[in-house]
Design a protein around this motif. Sequence first.
Motif, mmCIF file in Angstrom:
data_model
loop_
_atom_site.group_PDB
_atom_site.id
_atom_site.type_symbol
_atom_site.label_atom_id
_atom_site.label_comp_id
_atom_site.label_asym_id
_atom_site.label_seq_id
_atom_site.Cartn_x
_atom_site.Cartn_y
_atom_site.Cartn_z
ATOM 1 N N GLU A 1 9.824 -1.686 13.008
ATOM 2 C CA GLU A 1 9.102 -0.819 12.085
ATOM 3 C C GLU A 1 7.614 -1.115 12.137
ATOM 4 N N GLN A 2 6.824 -0.100 11.824
ATOM 5 C CA GLN A 2 5.375 -0.242 11.863
ATOM 6 C C GLN A 2 4.741 0.695 10.852
ATOM 7 N N THR A 3 3.748 0.191 10.153
ATOM 8 C CA THR A 3 2.992 1.026 9.227
ATOM 9 C C THR A 3 2.227 2.090 10.009
ATOM 10 N N PRO A 4 2.139 3.320 9.530
ATOM 11 C CA PRO A 4 1.367 4.352 10.233
ATOM 12 C C PRO A 4 -0.052 3.884 10.550
ATOM 13 N N LYS A 5 -0.642 4.522 11.547
ATOM 14 C CA LYS A 5 -1.917 4.058 12.074
ATOM 15 C C LYS A 5 -3.078 4.292 11.095
ATOM 16 N N PHE B 1 3.325 7.538 2.608
ATOM 17 C CA PHE B 1 4.010 7.408 3.890
ATOM 18 C C PHE B 1 5.197 6.461 3.760
ATOM 19 N N LYS B 2 6.064 6.539 4.773
ATOM 20 C CA LYS B 2 7.069 5.521 5.022
ATOM 21 C C LYS B 2 6.712 4.835 6.337
ATOM 22 N N THR B 3 7.308 3.690 6.602
ATOM 23 C CA THR B 3 7.073 3.042 7.886
ATOM 24 C C THR B 3 7.735 3.855 8.996
ATOM 25 N N GLU B 4 7.085 3.897 10.147
ATOM 26 C CA GLU B 4 7.682 4.530 11.321
ATOM 27 C C GLU B 4 8.688 3.555 11.935
ATOM 28 N N LYS B 5 9.754 4.087 12.527
ATOM 29 C CA LYS B 5 10.862 3.235 12.946
ATOM 30 C C LYS B 5 11.275 3.536 14.384
ATOM 31 N N TYR C 1 0.826 -1.206 0.000
ATOM 32 C CA TYR C 1 0.000 0.000 0.000
ATOM 33 C C TYR C 1 0.861 1.258 0.000
ATOM 34 N N ILE C 2 1.910 1.259 0.813
ATOM 35 C CA ILE C 2 2.797 2.426 0.831
ATOM 36 C C ILE C 2 4.054 2.177 0.006
ATOM 37 N N SER C 3 4.117 1.021 -0.643
ATOM 38 C CA SER C 3 5.217 0.684 -1.568
ATOM 39 C C SER C 3 6.579 0.835 -0.909
ATOM 40 N N GLU C 4 6.761 0.123 0.200
ATOM 41 C CA GLU C 4 8.046 0.198 0.897
ATOM 42 C C GLU C 4 8.451 -1.164 1.431
ATOM 43 N N SER C 5 9.744 -1.462 1.331
ATOM 44 C CA SER C 5 10.334 -2.662 1.922
ATOM 45 C C SER C 5 11.264 -2.253 3.048
ATOM 46 N N SER C 6 11.444 -3.155 3.999
ATOM 47 C CA SER C 6 12.291 -2.822 5.143
ATOM 48 C C SER C 6 13.044 -4.056 5.606
#
Length: 730
Positions: free
Chosen positions: A492-496, A506-510, A462-467
């Motif tokens: 890491e966590q996806t925004p609420k 968005f990016k994931t919060e860390k 959904y936010i097109s990010e890998s971690s």
Amino acid sequence: MKPTVHEHQKKSNENSVSKSLYIFALLLLAFIGNAQQTISGTVVDEKNKPIAGANIFIDGTYDGASSDEKGSFNFQTSAAGNQILVISFLTFETLKAPIDANNCTDKTFKLKESVNTLDAVVITAGSFSAGDKSRVSVLKPLDIVTTAGSAGDIVAALQTLPGTQNVGEDGRLFVRGGEADETQTFVDGIRVAQPYGASTNNLPTRGRFSPFLFSGMSFSTGGYSAEYGEALSSVLLLNTQDEADQNKTDISLMTVGLGLSNTQKWEKSSLSVNTAYIDLAAYNAAIPQDVEWNRPFQSLSGETVYRYNFANGIFKAYAAFDASQFDLNQEDINQPEKVRVDLTNNNFYLNSSYKGNFGGNWQLFTGLSYGYGHNKININANDIKNTEHASHMKLRFTKKLSDVIKLNFGADYFITKFDEDYNAAFSSGYDSNIAAAYTEADFFFSKKFAAKIGLRVSNNDYISESSISPRASLAYKISKNSQFSFAYGNFEQTPKQEYLKYSDDFKTEKAAHYILNYQYIKNSRTLRLEGYYKGYSDLVKYDTQSAQFNSVYSNEGQGFAKGIDVFWRDGNSIKNLEYWVSYSYIDTKRDYRNFTAEVTPSFVASHSASLVTKYWISDWKSQLGLTQQFSSGRPYNDPNQTAFMNGRTKSYSNLSFSWAYLLTQQKILYFSISNIIGTQNIFGYNYADTPNANGIYERKAVVPTADRFFFVGFFWTISDNKKDNQLKNL
């Protein structure tokens, strides 16, 4: 031409010689085969101290001996050449040493201490465990839910442990400077997307799960395993019972409702069912609260667990539902009339799992969950409806490579679909799929030293990010009863949800965790000291008073949290008394949301302390409990001051009491009261959006819905052994 007589005699002599040589060879081989070899040596430990009573033998034979008090052994064997000498002894790893049986005398064999014994080191940094299967249990099975003032709520009881914040106007679990949604809940290793009941502004909620069906729990305040993700602060792991002990029925009659549960046990399977109806109408009529109800809270809920034991594994299915509603009028300092909030919530959760062993020391775990949450909220003339569908699929393999190394690896797949309608005129929502994989290895270098090293990778479409999130932890045992542990990890966590429904940019919060832990356990006494540091990055910020569809979002937020947690439990010093004391100090600041500076959030108190006591009086057939909770003042933003978030509430204090009286072995009369002293606690203030004629922003205090909460219940257990009762669940 025929042979002559001489030739016949010559051939006969040659045959005789050949036969003699053959017989001689057989006799020689037999002699060699029966020759006895002497095997001798000494068995010692890693400090070269002799080991007496070790069992020594040659693999594949019955030839062997035991070591004497000096560790020496000596025996005869007919085995020759290259052999395997096996040496074993309790609390030590079995040694299989290659030897030359023809030349094995006066050898020294050194055994390593087994890392699988009960007194071996266990990594404890950042985790509290409770349950029969915990190798190091800080708490007894379900012990925390006997805490006075918790009223059977697992989350409320956890708030007496260090590292947590008591946010009375919310009721959820806040851990080490993190918001409530930074803690994830798992049942039997499978995530629960909606772990709390429905609520509204400044009205506390409860956890959805009753303690009836759970055998133990592990509460992590940080630094947890790579197996778990999507949580910046902590994870709460709830484990349902693997096996029911007997057939039984529990009946509950309470001032707030009714409860009924039943367990049926068969040869290979069992079924447990728990249901409850809660209605606060009668209670509110008897004891008025600071809430103007149009319809007080009511709910119908239930849980069930089915278990089936196979020859090499166990299958479990867990299901829970909750249907609740309430209707109230709330004061709003910015409006002359009260705001009517009418909320209906329906929730369903189902998970199934299988755990089994197969060849070569392999273990398989697989599970699937589905969660459904639907809210219908009427706020004055506004109609809001939202629905969430959430699934989690999990696969995990565990392989014991040796006594020293255990490998754990697997994969997760999370599916979330959320839709919301506002007055049937505006819609928002999102579809998110998160794929993750992890690998982790446990290294047991000795009984004193162990390490866990892991890596977790994930992708959010959904936010097109890998971690990529590395994790590592170490533990070293400095004595028989004490040890140090250290844990590090990136989380890491996806925004609420309240952000994702409006944007995918968005990016994931860390967060990075560093935790140092010391633990001492002896004679029912436990001491835990823990220091930690958490660094936050990529936190969500927005430019409006609240998160809205037209807000400008970014991941430019940051922050930190550091502190010290202390926990002491004693169940031995005073007969029939068990108590624990916890203390937390935290220094944390964040620049996120719509903050104008990096400050301490309003849900954080710098100092928190709890004292929990449970005392059994045999003559009274009673268990008495007292819980004292204290926290220093929390910050709030006063627009009448120039500095942001510069206000401070007065300190919080709550003394709760409980009394469980055994009418008979299986019938209990239970009474509890919170805030006995009647302390006038204040959680914060709501300020007007605009100043009055004098240029002052008026405010209204956020306070508990009632100064005290009274609870009376009758609990009756009917079981095969006629001894069980519900005391541990109260």
